[in-house]
Write an enzyme that holds these catalytic residues in place. Sequence first.
Site, PDB file in Angstrom:
ATOM      1  N   TYR A  88       0.714  -1.252  -0.001  1.00 30.25           N
ATOM      2  CA  TYR A  88       0.027  -0.058   0.132  1.00 30.25           C
ATOM      3  C   TYR A  88       0.953   1.481  -0.109  1.00 30.25           C
ATOM      4  O   TYR A  88       1.836   1.445   0.609  1.00 30.25           O
ATOM      5  CB  TYR A  88      -0.867   0.038   1.219  1.00 30.25           C
ATOM      6  CG  TYR A  88      -1.884  -1.058   1.255  1.00 30.25           C
ATOM      7  CD1 TYR A  88      -3.144  -0.882   0.499  1.00 30.25           C
ATOM      8  CD2 TYR A  88      -1.692  -2.411   1.612  1.00 30.25           C
ATOM      9  CE1 TYR A  88      -3.869  -1.842   0.121  1.00 30.25           C
ATOM     10  CE2 TYR A  88      -2.766  -3.292   1.286  1.00 30.25           C
ATOM     11  CZ  TYR A  88      -3.781  -3.314   0.754  1.00 30.25           C
ATOM     12  OH  TYR A  88      -4.642  -4.146   0.505  1.00 30.25           O
ATOM     13  N   SER A  89       0.474   2.304  -0.918  1.00 29.47           N
ATOM     14  CA  SER A  89       1.415   3.496  -0.933  1.00 29.47           C
ATOM     15  C   SER A  89       1.302   4.123   0.277  1.00 29.47           C
ATOM     16  O   SER A  89      -0.145   4.349   0.885  1.00 29.47           O
ATOM     17  CB  SER A  89       0.777   4.174  -1.967  1.00 29.47           C
ATOM     18  OG  SER A  89       0.657   3.643  -3.402  1.00 29.47           O
ATOM     19  N   CYS A 139      -0.283   7.651 -10.546  1.00 30.29           N
ATOM     20  CA  CYS A 139      -0.429   6.720  -9.529  1.00 30.29           C
ATOM     21  C   CYS A 139      -1.757   6.111  -9.768  1.00 30.29           C
ATOM     22  O   CYS A 139      -2.833   6.915  -9.592  1.00 30.29           O
ATOM     23  CB  CYS A 139       0.067   7.117  -8.266  1.00 30.29           C
ATOM     24  SG  CYS A 139      -0.183   5.538  -6.918  1.00 30.29           S
ATOM     25  N   GLU A 186       3.465   4.510 -10.579  1.00 27.24           N
ATOM     26  CA  GLU A 186       3.090   3.308  -9.564  1.00 27.24           C
ATOM     27  C   GLU A 186       1.697   3.012  -9.805  1.00 27.24           C
ATOM     28  O   GLU A 186       0.716   3.858  -9.397  1.00 27.24           O
ATOM     29  CB  GLU A 186       3.350   3.713  -8.401  1.00 27.24           C
ATOM     30  CG  GLU A 186       3.521   2.512  -7.544  1.00 27.24           C
ATOM     31  CD  GLU A 186       4.425   2.674  -6.134  1.00 27.24           C
ATOM     32  OE1 GLU A 186       5.610   2.365  -6.188  1.00 27.24           O
ATOM     33  OE2 GLU A 186       3.924   3.181  -5.207  1.00 27.24           O
ATOM     34  N   TYR A 231      -1.364  -0.113 -10.171  1.00 21.82           N
ATOM     35  CA  TYR A 231      -1.774  -1.528  -9.640  1.00 21.82           C
ATOM     36  C   TYR A 231      -3.056  -2.030 -10.289  1.00 21.82           C
ATOM     37  O   TYR A 231      -3.798  -1.143 -10.718  1.00 21.82           O
ATOM     38  CB  TYR A 231      -1.569  -1.512  -8.098  1.00 21.82           C
ATOM     39  CG  TYR A 231      -2.103  -0.492  -7.451  1.00 21.82           C
ATOM     40  CD1 TYR A 231      -3.206  -0.485  -7.182  1.00 21.82           C
ATOM     41  CD2 TYR A 231      -1.437   0.932  -7.045  1.00 21.82           C
ATOM     42  CE1 TYR A 231      -4.005   0.739  -6.293  1.00 21.82           C
ATOM     43  CE2 TYR A 231      -1.698   1.698  -6.481  1.00 21.82           C
ATOM     44  CZ  TYR A 231      -2.970   1.698  -6.072  1.00 21.82           C
ATOM     45  OH  TYR A 231      -3.653   2.771  -5.372  1.00 21.82           O
TER      46      TYR A 231
HETATM   47  P1  FAD Z   1      -7.073 -10.173  -3.017  1.00 21.46           P
HETATM   48  O1  FAD Z   1      -8.016 -10.977  -2.098  1.00 21.46           O
HETATM   49  O2  FAD Z   1      -5.753 -10.247  -2.972  1.00 21.46           O
HETATM   50  O3  FAD Z   1      -7.813 -10.268  -4.415  1.00 21.46           O
HETATM   51  C1  FAD Z   1      -6.994  -9.886  -5.455  1.00 21.46           C
HETATM   52  C2  FAD Z   1      -7.477 -10.820  -6.755  1.00 21.46           C
HETATM   53  O4  FAD Z   1      -8.687 -10.934  -6.812  1.00 21.46           O
HETATM   54  C3  FAD Z   1      -6.715 -10.462  -7.859  1.00 21.46           C
HETATM   55  O5  FAD Z   1      -5.275 -10.933  -7.842  1.00 21.46           O
HETATM   56  C4  FAD Z   1      -7.515 -11.175  -8.963  1.00 21.46           C
HETATM   57  O6  FAD Z   1      -7.000 -12.594  -8.995  1.00 21.46           O
HETATM   58  C5  FAD Z   1      -8.873 -11.130  -8.190  1.00 21.46           C
HETATM   59  N1  FAD Z   1      -9.814 -10.207  -8.931  1.00 21.46           N
HETATM   60  C6  FAD Z   1      -9.819  -8.889  -8.529  1.00 21.46           C
HETATM   61  N2  FAD Z   1     -10.719  -8.157  -9.380  1.00 21.46           N
HETATM   62  C7  FAD Z   1     -11.261  -9.154  -9.925  1.00 21.46           C
HETATM   63  C8  FAD Z   1     -12.577  -9.061 -10.698  1.00 21.46           C
HETATM   64  N3  FAD Z   1     -13.016  -7.936 -10.984  1.00 21.46           N
HETATM   65  N4  FAD Z   1     -12.716 -10.378 -11.253  1.00 21.46           N
HETATM   66  C9  FAD Z   1     -12.503 -11.521 -10.925  1.00 21.46           C
HETATM   67  N5  FAD Z   1     -11.361 -11.556 -10.069  1.00 21.46           N
HETATM   68  C10 FAD Z   1     -10.642 -10.318  -9.843  1.00 21.46           C
HETATM   69  N6  FAD Z   1      -4.487  -0.498  -2.901  1.00 21.46           N
HETATM   70  C11 FAD Z   1      -5.140   0.339  -2.348  1.00 21.46           C
HETATM   71  O7  FAD Z   1      -6.318   0.425  -1.784  1.00 21.46           O
HETATM   72  N7  FAD Z   1      -4.394   1.621  -1.864  1.00 21.46           N
HETATM   73  C12 FAD Z   1      -3.150   1.867  -2.042  1.00 21.46           C
HETATM   74  O8  FAD Z   1      -2.563   2.872  -1.729  1.00 21.46           O
HETATM   75  C13 FAD Z   1      -2.432   0.783  -2.985  1.00 21.46           C
HETATM   76  N8  FAD Z   1      -0.959   1.087  -3.108  1.00 21.46           N
HETATM   77  C14 FAD Z   1      -0.499   0.005  -3.878  1.00 21.46           C
HETATM   78  C15 FAD Z   1       0.738   0.284  -4.159  1.00 21.46           C
HETATM   79  C16 FAD Z   1       1.331  -0.630  -4.905  1.00 21.46           C
HETATM   80  C17 FAD Z   1       3.191  -0.492  -5.268  1.00 21.46           C
HETATM   81  C18 FAD Z   1       0.778  -1.994  -5.197  1.00 21.46           C
HETATM   82  C19 FAD Z   1       1.312  -3.090  -5.928  1.00 21.46           C
HETATM   83  C20 FAD Z   1      -0.395  -2.245  -4.910  1.00 21.46           C
HETATM   84  C21 FAD Z   1      -1.235  -1.137  -4.144  1.00 21.46           C
HETATM   85  N9  FAD Z   1      -2.569  -1.349  -3.827  1.00 21.46           N
HETATM   86  C22 FAD Z   1      -3.269  -0.300  -2.888  1.00 21.46           C
HETATM   87  C23 FAD Z   1      -3.067  -2.742  -4.081  1.00 21.46           C
HETATM   88  C24 FAD Z   1      -3.129  -3.619  -3.166  1.00 21.46           C
HETATM   89  O9  FAD Z   1      -1.675  -4.074  -2.832  1.00 21.46           O
HETATM   90  C25 FAD Z   1      -4.100  -4.872  -3.020  1.00 21.46           C
HETATM   91  O10 FAD Z   1      -3.891  -5.613  -4.156  1.00 21.46           O
HETATM   92  C26 FAD Z   1      -5.417  -4.505  -2.950  1.00 21.46           C
HETATM   93  O11 FAD Z   1      -6.089  -3.884  -2.029  1.00 21.46           O
HETATM   94  C27 FAD Z   1      -6.412  -5.632  -3.229  1.00 21.46           C
HETATM   95  O12 FAD Z   1      -5.725  -6.829  -2.238  1.00 21.46           O
HETATM   96  P2  FAD Z   1      -6.985  -7.834  -1.522  1.00 21.46           P
HETATM   97  O13 FAD Z   1      -5.946  -8.705  -0.695  1.00 21.46           O
HETATM   98  O14 FAD Z   1      -8.078  -7.013  -0.839  1.00 21.46           O
HETATM   99  O15 FAD Z   1      -7.457  -8.553  -2.735  1.00 21.46           O
END
Ligand code: FAD
Length: 363
Positions: free
Chosen positions: A142-143, A321, A361, A363
């Site tokens: 997360y940023s 971003c 950046e 994602y």
């Molecule tokens: P997960 O449980 O990990 O689910 C994600 C997975 O669900 C995906 O990989 C995909 O397989 C699946 N999926 C997603 N959408 C769909 C869809 N529509 N249909 C079918 N499958 C789907 N997030 C923020 O909120 N704020 C930030 O500031 C932020 N900064 C980031 C900075 C960087 C450098 C990076 C790489 C990512 C950042 N993110 C940010 C994103 C964050 O890291 C997570 O990826 C995001 O919160 C989702 O994680 P999760 O565990 O909730 O979802």
Amino acid sequence: MAYSEATVLAGGLAHIPVVIGFFGLIQKFILNKTNPKTAEKSIDSSVNIKTNESAQSTPTKTIKKPDHSKVPVNTYRPKNPFLGTVKENYSLLKKGAIGRVNHITFDLSQGDPLLKYVEGQSIGIIPAGEDSKGKPHKIRLYSIASTRHGDDFKGNTVSLCVRQLQYEKDGETIDGVCSTYLCDIAPGEKVKITGPVGKEMLLPEDEDANIIMLATGTGIAPMRAYLRRMFDPNEIEKNNWNFKGKAWLFMGAPKTANLLYDEDFESYKAKFPKNLKYTKAISREQKNPKGGRMYIQDRVLEHADELFSLIENPKTHIYLCGLKGMEPGIDEAMNKAASSKGLDWSKLRPQLKKEGRWHVETY
Ligand code: FAD
Ligand code: A2P
């Protein structure tokens, strides 16, 4: 020991540094050839690169890439994370907004060492619990949305801006693991934190740099930190950094109620009208000239002339971003905007990247 033996030994010892130096040089050469990251770092911390002022163009300028060697990274790693305590967790959205986006602050004060970071970096979060295979959840990045001084200016907190991921699959609503964990977490709870990481989105040191920011949704997180660093009165007092350049934020949100930190940015704009421009693209309330949803790339096109006059200044940096999906649209808009000024974006963009002025950046 005979005289001749001692001389030979002393002579041999005296050559050791030369031999080490020689191998060091060879190693450096090989690393720079084979490892782009190392190569980039060595450019980062030392040399001046010769470069053209614009892609087309004429005068050759020497631009020094900033030295980021002192920026902290990986103070805490996934195998040994820091246990932060949730200080606050509140919604950033107004009535009628779509989805859930929260501002979450963690207390870092118990850290030994203290997890220090600078604006533009990210941290990792390891959600509590296990995945479907009974294994610990993987880290999510997360940023960071706060400045190095934290929201309370005491230097021992970090804040995030998190959107809960939700999507439909086979008629079922799926909640993202980490984003749901973070949006639901209560003050006082402990969270596994790693990092900080990232040097892509750091601000330049120059007080008279110009900073163009293109954000969609939670992509605003690093920009919120930059803008606080530039314009928040408490922050200015703390940071001994007196921003004198031009900052221009392009912010994309689906509805007005989804704009994040909007009051703060409006108040900075009112106080520093010469230094801050704030342009919004509200996709589901405003229309672009073709009658489609208004995106930040449509705003980029509207302001092409002014933007590219800024970009031609070697002190201008561009930060992008948020949604990965916006990249092609932004590229297309920059392409069109550049050609309207007689510039070739396909040459200009790599040039800006090389100069350390194009920061992405997504994602
Ligand atoms: P997960 O449980 O990990 O689910 C994600 C997975 O669900 C995906 O990989 C995909 O397989 C699946 N999926 C997603 N959408 C769909 C869809 N529509 N249909 C079918 N499958 C789907 N997030 C923020 O909120 N704020 C930030 O500031 C932020 N900064 C980031 C900075 C960087 C450098 C990076 C790489 C990512 C950042 N993110 C940010 C994103 C964050 O890291 C997570 O990826 C995001 O919160 C989702 O994680 P999760 O565990 O909730 O979802
Ligand atoms: P929309 O969802 O109306 O198509 P949030 O993360 O709060 O949903 O905000 C993301 C913003 O970015 C929304 O306004 C969204 O518009 C917009 N957006 C979606 N896709 C793109 C794209 N390809 N380029 C630019 N903006 C986009």
